[in-house]
Design a protein around this motif. Structure first.
Motif, PDB file in Angstrom:
ATOM      1  N   ILE A  41       0.766  -1.017   0.050  1.00  0.00           N
ATOM      2  CA  ILE A  41      -0.032   0.075   0.043  1.00  0.00           C
ATOM      3  C   ILE A  41       0.827   1.140   0.137  1.00  0.00           C
ATOM      4  O   ILE A  41       2.075   1.298   0.563  1.00  0.00           O
ATOM      5  N   GLY A  42       0.487   2.342  -0.651  1.00  0.00           N
ATOM      6  CA  GLY A  42       1.451   3.556  -0.872  1.00  0.00           C
ATOM      7  C   GLY A  42       0.873   4.654  -0.820  1.00  0.00           C
ATOM      8  O   GLY A  42      -0.694   4.818  -1.315  1.00  0.00           O
ATOM      9  N   THR A  43       1.261   5.802  -0.716  1.00  0.00           N
ATOM     10  CA  THR A  43       0.808   7.138  -1.039  1.00  0.00           C
ATOM     11  C   THR A  43       2.010   8.034  -1.601  1.00  0.00           C
ATOM     12  O   THR A  43       3.026   7.806  -0.987  1.00  0.00           O
ATOM     13  N   LYS A  44       1.586   9.028  -2.160  1.00  0.00           N
ATOM     14  CA  LYS A  44       2.504   9.953  -2.805  1.00  0.00           C
ATOM     15  C   LYS A  44       1.788  11.320  -2.888  1.00  0.00           C
ATOM     16  O   LYS A  44       0.593  11.501  -3.131  1.00  0.00           O
ATOM     17  N   TYR A  45       2.552  12.339  -2.463  1.00  0.00           N
ATOM     18  CA  TYR A  45       2.289  13.693  -2.448  1.00  0.00           C
ATOM     19  C   TYR A  45       3.259  14.611  -3.236  1.00  0.00           C
ATOM     20  O   TYR A  45       4.369  14.590  -2.920  1.00  0.00           O
ATOM     21  N   GLN A  46       2.543  15.357  -4.179  1.00  0.00           N
ATOM     22  CA  GLN A  46       3.389  15.902  -5.127  1.00  0.00           C
ATOM     23  C   GLN A  46       3.359  17.477  -4.545  1.00  0.00           C
ATOM     24  O   GLN A  46       2.301  18.117  -4.511  1.00  0.00           O
ATOM     25  N   PHE A  47       4.431  18.098  -3.976  1.00  0.00           N
ATOM     26  CA  PHE A  47       4.522  19.052  -2.926  1.00  0.00           C
ATOM     27  C   PHE A  47       5.041  20.393  -4.032  1.00  0.00           C
ATOM     28  O   PHE A  47       5.012  21.546  -3.573  1.00  0.00           O
ATOM     29  N   PHE A  48       5.511  20.004  -5.170  1.00  0.00           N
ATOM     30  CA  PHE A  48       5.903  21.161  -6.055  1.00  0.00           C
ATOM     31  C   PHE A  48       5.312  20.893  -7.456  1.00  0.00           C
ATOM     32  O   PHE A  48       5.593  19.783  -8.044  1.00  0.00           O
TER      33      PHE A  48
END
Lengths: 310, 112
Positions: free
Chosen positions: A134-141
């Protein structure tokens, strides 16, 4: 999210991934294999180590910063195949998997991956459910330019020890592992460039076995040879350089000799897309390694994925 | 008194004059009615559009907007042309939100 795929596997596969022999090896046969694969271009099978791309183009064996759009769903069906030989051992692992990604916001996605694994080692073979990721990704820029994007993201994946570690060879390690990292990228009409750093921490499994943690560094370049329009099939070629270094395994606090080391791979990748469908594949070819002790060398790792998003 | 044959010829001449007029009217009608029914056209200049595969999110979201008749993407120009159904409109705020949710930025919004 493929960041933890290689953290599963049988004893010897894990030893190869996380530790091993001593000298630097650059087998000449790998260059011949590379030449054949580049010429073939259509032959695109492989294994993944990274957090593969979602709605946009991204690396195959390493991590990309792309996230799927808000409310978007992406379904991936993949096949991977890898083999290692040498020092009197032969190992092969094949896996098929279903991955589902969902965009909570344009910058934030979650994913789950369900693998089924086949393994063979020195005459023994086993198959069954692999370790669920299971995973998550956050694009901060993100910087949107005419015909291009610059972006950066952080991500974390957790591998759940759902695979049976009591088979021969074991299908999983029986331990949790967590992979986190940072990915940056440029995606333009003509050119692509990505880089990432990832670190995988492995938990302690049955019998007190703890696989060595692994550091990954990747650099990727890509090109779109023909600038196609929206309703035309589109092809992108990429070349990845993947480096990974693993610490030695430990059992009940004792360091195991034939584990740990580093490997460097050169990985040609091809993307073919048409509207919301993508086919992508590539091969990781080992070009240098320094594995501790007695471990088989990676022969190849290959991955093919079919993607549909809606 | 005209003979029956003369009357017939006369009617026939009149008919030949009416038919082209009717055909012309129909053709003109066919040309003008769709133009009258065709809705407003909007041009969305989108930054970040690098590949066709990525652009699908915009298509999906725009097609969900009531009143959108057709879409045309020009990736190499970073342009999305939206044609609305008769009477339907698309606001700049709507377009901006859609493009943003699809992961891009709206740089320009023009009508017509």
């Amino acid at each position: 999210m493929k960041g933890c795929r290689n953290s599963g596997g049988g004893k010897r596969v894990q030893r190869r991934r996380w530790g091993g022999a001593g000298c630097c090896r650059v087998p000449g046969i790998h260059w011949a294999v590379l030449g054949g694969l580049v010429a073939a271009l259509g032959v695109t099978l492989g294994l993944t180590l990274g957090v593969a791309g979602a709605w946009a183009h991204g690396p195959l064996f390493s991590a990309g910063p792309e996230t799927i759009w808000k409310g978007g769903t992406e379904i991936t069906v993949g096949l991977h195949d890898e083999r290692a030989r040498g020092h009197g051992h032969e190992e092969r692992e094949r896996e098929t998997f279903l991955e589902i990604e969902y965009g909570i916001t344009p910058d934030w996605e979650v994913s789950i991956e369900l693998p089924y694994t086949w393994k063979s080692e020195d005459g023994f073979s086993s198959d069954g459910l692999g370790d669920v990721v299971i995973g998550t990704k956050y694009q901060f820029f993100v910087e949107n330019l005419p015909g291009a994007q610059r972006k950066a993201a952080v991500f974390v994946n957790a591998k759940w020890p759902t695979a049976d570690e009591k088979t021969m060879p074991p299908l999983g390690s029986g331990a949790w592992s967590v992979l986190g990292g940072l990915a940056v990228g440029y995606e333009g009409r003509r050119w692509y460039g990505f880089a990432d750093v990832r670190y995988r921490h492995n938990g302690t499994g049955p019998q007190g076995l703890k696989k060595g943690d692994t550091l990954f560094l990747d650099v990727v370049g890509g090109v779109r040879p023909v600038l196609t329009e929206y309703d035309e099939p589109d092809t992108v070629l990429m070349l990845e350089l993947n480096w990974e270094r693993s610490a030695r395994d430990q059992r009940a606090g004792v360091t195991l000799a034939d584990t740990g080391g580093w490997q460097l791979f050169l990985s040609p990748v091809i993307w073919w897309t048409y509207r919301q469908v993508a086919l992508k594949g590539g091969v990781q070819i080992p070009i240098a390694s320094e594995l501790n002790g007695d471990q088989p060398d990676a022969d190849y790792r290959a991955l093919f994925e079919a993607v549909y998003h809606f | 008194m005209m003979s029956l044959s003369k009357i017939t010829r006369c009617k026939s001449r009149n008919r030949t004059g009416i038919v082209p007029a009717v055909v012309l009217a129909i053709v003109l009608g066919m040309l003008t009615v769709p133009a009258a029914l065709a809705g407003q056209v909007y041009k969305l200049r989108v930054d970040g559009l690098a590949c066709p595969f990525c652009a699908y999110g915009i298509e999906k979201k725009l097609k969900a907007v009531p009143g959108v008749a057709s879409l045309k993407f020009q990736i190499n120009k970073g342009l999305v042309v939206v044609t609305m159904k008769d009477g339907a409109t698309l606001s700049r705020q709507q377009a901006q939100q859609i493009v943003r949710d699809a992961g891009f930025a709206l740089r320009g919004f023009t009508r017509g």
